[in-house]
Design a protein around this motif. Sequence first.
Motif, PDB file in Angstrom:
ATOM      1  N   ALA A  84       0.628  -1.507   0.141  1.00 14.32           N
ATOM      2  CA  ALA A  84       0.144  -0.039   0.113  1.00 14.32           C
ATOM      3  C   ALA A  84       0.967   0.975  -0.399  1.00 14.32           C
ATOM      4  O   ALA A  84       1.570   1.210   0.779  1.00 14.32           O
ATOM      5  CB  ALA A  84      -0.926  -0.173   1.287  1.00 14.32           C
ATOM      6  N   PRO A  85       0.724   2.516  -0.645  1.00 14.11           N
ATOM      7  CA  PRO A  85       1.164   3.819  -0.515  1.00 14.11           C
ATOM      8  C   PRO A  85       1.050   4.171   0.531  1.00 14.11           C
ATOM      9  O   PRO A  85       0.288   4.382   1.246  1.00 14.11           O
ATOM     10  CB  PRO A  85       0.571   4.370  -1.702  1.00 14.11           C
ATOM     11  N   ALA A  86       2.426   4.715   0.935  1.00 15.42           N
ATOM     12  CA  ALA A  86       1.946   6.050   2.225  1.00 15.42           C
ATOM     13  C   ALA A  86       0.901   6.445   1.790  1.00 15.42           C
ATOM     14  O   ALA A  86       0.405   7.225   1.079  1.00 15.42           O
ATOM     15  CB  ALA A  86       3.629   6.197   2.197  1.00 15.42           C
ATOM     16  N   PRO A  87       0.923   6.617   3.558  1.00 11.84           N
ATOM     17  CA  PRO A  87      -0.403   7.643   3.393  1.00 11.84           C
ATOM     18  C   PRO A  87       0.045   9.345   3.258  1.00 11.84           C
ATOM     19  O   PRO A  87       1.753   9.797   3.278  1.00 11.84           O
ATOM     20  CB  PRO A  87      -0.632   8.138   5.170  1.00 11.84           C
ATOM     21  N   ALA A  88      -0.536  10.052   2.867  1.00 13.86           N
ATOM     22  CA  ALA A  88      -0.282  11.211   2.278  1.00 13.86           C
ATOM     23  C   ALA A  88      -0.675  12.888   3.259  1.00 13.86           C
ATOM     24  O   ALA A  88       0.663  13.147   3.676  1.00 13.86           O
ATOM     25  CB  ALA A  88      -1.107  11.608   1.149  1.00 13.86           C
TER      26      ALA A  88
END
Length: 67
Positions: free
Chosen positions: A33-37
């Motif tokens: 999962a991408p890192a949180p913005a």
Amino acid sequence: MAVSKVSLVVVMIIALLHTVVLPSAHAQSTAPAPAPASDGTTMDQGVAYVLMLVALVLTYLIHPLDA
């Protein structure tokens, strides 16, 4: 005739297993999962700026009343 029905069932079972098992052999693992913005510090900093602005406005509004 009985041989053809049996062979048809065997072929259908092999085809079903082929469609179920073969794609899983070529499956790829999912990407992480991408890192949180935002980790919340941006929101906290925005709230802090708004509160400082409110404090500054209140200071200038109340200060002339002291004079």
